[in-house]
Design a protein around this motif. Structure first.
Motif, mmCIF file in Angstrom:
data_model
loop_
_atom_site.group_PDB
_atom_site.id
_atom_site.type_symbol
_atom_site.label_atom_id
_atom_site.label_comp_id
_atom_site.label_asym_id
_atom_site.label_seq_id
_atom_site.Cartn_x
_atom_site.Cartn_y
_atom_site.Cartn_z
ATOM 1 N N GLY A 1 28.776 9.160 13.824
ATOM 2 C CA GLY A 1 28.957 8.978 15.260
ATOM 3 C C GLY A 1 28.433 10.157 16.056
ATOM 4 N N LEU A 2 28.716 11.374 15.607
ATOM 5 C CA LEU A 2 28.260 12.558 16.334
ATOM 6 C C LEU A 2 26.741 12.726 16.243
ATOM 7 N N ILE A 3 26.199 12.488 15.068
ATOM 8 C CA ILE A 3 24.739 12.594 14.920
ATOM 9 C C ILE A 3 24.046 11.523 15.763
ATOM 10 N N ILE A 4 24.549 10.301 15.712
ATOM 11 C CA ILE A 4 23.925 9.209 16.464
ATOM 12 C C ILE A 4 24.098 9.421 17.966
ATOM 13 N N LEU A 5 25.225 9.995 18.378
ATOM 14 C CA LEU A 5 25.432 10.292 19.798
ATOM 15 C C LEU A 5 24.423 11.333 20.284
ATOM 16 N N LEU B 1 20.708 3.199 25.126
ATOM 17 C CA LEU B 1 21.999 2.540 25.312
ATOM 18 C C LEU B 1 22.529 1.973 23.992
ATOM 19 N N MET B 2 21.685 1.291 23.253
ATOM 20 C CA MET B 2 22.125 0.695 21.988
ATOM 21 C C MET B 2 22.455 1.753 20.939
ATOM 22 N N VAL B 3 21.741 2.858 20.937
ATOM 23 C CA VAL B 3 22.065 3.951 20.015
ATOM 24 C C VAL B 3 23.409 4.556 20.416
ATOM 25 N N ALA B 4 23.670 4.706 21.716
ATOM 26 C CA ALA B 4 24.952 5.230 22.178
ATOM 27 C C ALA B 4 26.093 4.277 21.813
ATOM 28 N N VAL B 5 25.884 2.978 21.981
ATOM 29 C CA VAL B 5 26.910 1.998 21.595
ATOM 30 C C VAL B 5 27.188 2.094 20.093
ATOM 31 N N THR B 6 26.139 2.289 19.306
ATOM 32 C CA THR B 6 26.308 2.436 17.862
ATOM 33 C C THR B 6 27.139 3.668 17.540
ATOM 34 N N ALA B 7 26.889 4.763 18.240
ATOM 35 C CA ALA B 7 27.677 5.977 18.029
ATOM 36 C C ALA B 7 29.143 5.737 18.366
#
Length: 172
Positions: free
Chosen positions: A100-104, A140-146
């Motif tokens: 989550g932190l890496i993807i954020l 946006l989709m990467v943030a939702v994934t995080a």
């Protein structure tokens, strides 16, 4: 997980799933029209490659939160076998926090890049479709994934919803 949060998760699944289905349908339609036009009428669809690229980009990133929520990423289970049930749950939460932190942070970098692309008014070569909105969608989709990974790490019900079983063989 409360009923309200499970309803919002189901809503997100339906919206992203429907968006992915519509994008896939559009991708198939563009390809079909281009192939028929190219080989039967000797008149290919102008900009088909660009449209295909953009639809594929949107399809992949619309599916990313769905894959993360359903735990459908490729995993290695050789460490899980050595751990007990509690150790597996702890490891799973730790991995979700790290992911989550890496993807954020990745979402933040993509958002910054989207701002630069939008600022330059970048477009595709043939059809001149602005690229900026697509990169903002990626961010946006990467943030939702995080957020999906962080929620799974924090909320016990979200993490335990689909418990890992090292002896169960996945059909995929």
């Amino acid at each position: 997980m409360s009923s309200r949060s499970s309803e919002s998760v189901a809503w997100l699944d339906r919206v992203l799933g429907a968006a992915a289905a519509v994008l896939l349908l559009g991708l198939m339609a563009v390809t079909t029209v281009d192939v028929i036009g190219r080989y039967i009428f000797n008149w290919p669809l102008r900009g088909a490659f660009e449209i295909t690229e953009l639809l594929l980009l949107a399809l992949v990133f619309a599916g990313l939160p769905l894959v993360s929520r359903a735990d459908e990423h490729v995993t290695l289970d050789f460490i899980d076998r050595a751990l007990g049930e509690r150790g597996r749950l702890l490891l799973r939460r730790l991995v979700d926090v790290i992911c989550g932190l890496i993807i954020l942070s990745l979402a933040w970098r993509v958002f910054v890049k989207a701002g630069k692309i939008a600022g330059y008014a970048d477009t595709t070569d043939v059809l001149r479709i602005p690229v900026g909105p697509f990169v903002y969608f990626m961010a946006l989709m990467v943030a939702v994934t995080a957020v999906v990974h962080l929620i799974k790490a924090i909320l016990p019900a979200a993490a335990e919803q689909k418990a890992f079983d090292p002896d169960k063989v996945s059909p995929t």
